[in-house]
Scaffold this active site. Sequence first.
Site, PDB file in Angstrom:
ATOM      1  N   GLU A  86     -29.331  19.125  32.153  1.00 50.33           N
ATOM      2  CA  GLU A  86     -30.704  19.458  31.767  1.00 50.33           C
ATOM      3  C   GLU A  86     -31.146  18.490  30.680  1.00 50.33           C
ATOM      4  O   GLU A  86     -30.410  18.237  29.723  1.00 50.33           O
ATOM      5  CB  GLU A  86     -30.839  20.882  31.218  1.00 50.33           C
ATOM      6  CG  GLU A  86     -30.668  21.994  32.227  1.00 50.33           C
ATOM      7  CD  GLU A  86     -30.886  23.382  31.610  1.00 50.33           C
ATOM      8  OE1 GLU A  86     -31.582  23.470  30.560  1.00 50.33           O
ATOM      9  OE2 GLU A  86     -30.351  24.353  32.154  1.00 50.33           O
ATOM     10  N   GLU A 115     -24.913  27.329  29.808  1.00 53.17           N
ATOM     11  CA  GLU A 115     -25.169  27.532  28.382  1.00 53.17           C
ATOM     12  C   GLU A 115     -24.619  28.846  27.825  1.00 53.17           C
ATOM     13  O   GLU A 115     -25.368  29.760  27.453  1.00 53.17           O
ATOM     14  CB  GLU A 115     -26.675  27.434  28.099  1.00 53.17           C
ATOM     15  CG  GLU A 115     -27.236  26.055  28.388  1.00 53.17           C
ATOM     16  CD  GLU A 115     -28.688  25.870  28.014  1.00 53.17           C
ATOM     17  OE1 GLU A 115     -29.175  24.747  28.080  1.00 53.17           O
ATOM     18  OE2 GLU A 115     -29.338  26.882  27.633  1.00 53.17           O
TER      19      GLU A 115
END
Length: 442
Positions: A348, A165
Amino acid sequence: MRLQFPEDFLWGSATASYQVEGAIDEDGRKPSIWDTFCSVEGNISHGDSGDVAADQYHRYMEDIILMKEVGLTAYRFSLAWPRILPYGVGEPNHLAIDHYRHLMESLKNQGIEVVATLYHWDLPQALEDLGGWRNRDTVYAFEEYAAICFKSFGDLVDKWITINEPWCIAYLGHLIGEHAPGHHSLEETVRVIHHINLAHGKAVTAHRNIIGQSNIGISWNLFVHRNATKNGGDIEAAKKALVYENRVFTDPVLHGKYPDELKNEPLWRFPIKEGDLEEINQKIDFIGINYYNETIVKASAENPKGYIPVPQWQETTSQDWPVTPNALLRVLSWITEEAGNIPLYITENGCACDDYIDKDGRVHDRFRIDYLCRHLMICNEAINMGLPLKGYFVWSFIDNFEWAWGYEKRFGIVYCNYKNQTRIIKDSGYFLRDTIAGYCEI
């Protein structure tokens, strides 16, 4: 309806080192930016920190047994840079190398694939003291760290993820200030975006040079923002959001350039040196997608980016994040158009719930089961459409330190009692077990 997935579909769960390991001052580990950030009053809910977390540094064997019981075929975890290179550079800490090798060997002995993330936000504080990701030298330090990891664990890791991320590292860490190091500077943010992109590219190059052709990719938290109305201004706002939230990361990696829309934006001048874009634009073997919810935007003349989020009507998680599973299909479709047929993994997906141990000693997290089920239905649909989705990792394996929320939010399919570190598989863990086994009917 039965949830059915290909036989070779990869089923995993995910965690991050600072969120689960604990043992922050054991076996040579030195402070990370999150140790420092947590020490500042007001940064973290209830003054929490990752000092102990879920104590997985000591209890990973117990956790691996639970992974096996749930039927997981992969475990995604991150290597702690401040364990392996306590000061960010220099000689590796062999206690850390031995620890992670034993963890990986133990996973593989149980038939569980090793998916290792090189960087999940715990930058060594020693590097932050020299400017952190704002300093181009950190890119070279990361390249050195990545090379050490490839040499130390290359025989055990099935899939490598360079960086988790980048959006959060850049925006939450350097613009919004909600994450470490807690800065509020657009100029810094633009620099960090480029340096993170470059660090990814250099790690991929090092991987090819050291290991050769094996699996390496990156995990992006992608957003395909929806326009609030059919008004032309709102449609344009959604396009702008795609540029600022996604394409500043994906365009350089996939296409070797930054978005053309930013060429005339004076505040968005990336510190590009000769050869940088070619370095970033390395072939990757897969793309990890972290997905939780969708944002809807409308045009705003007051906001420098030209858009702002608007309220949503959907039910929310305990984090007040709207539950928007259909948007996952838009994300998967968009990145497939951008990247071609590169394999995709959901690295995720999950939700925070107000979990508690019931009088029967169980954790009946029905909301999470519904959330996971609805998102897995979208994954089914994506596969049936021909999108190259190859696996799914639930966030998270176990309740843990959830960054600025501390221990207030629980994401795990395994309950962690933080007082005594006992573990309880939640109903959602058994739901996932049945889904993996092919017996989940909805």
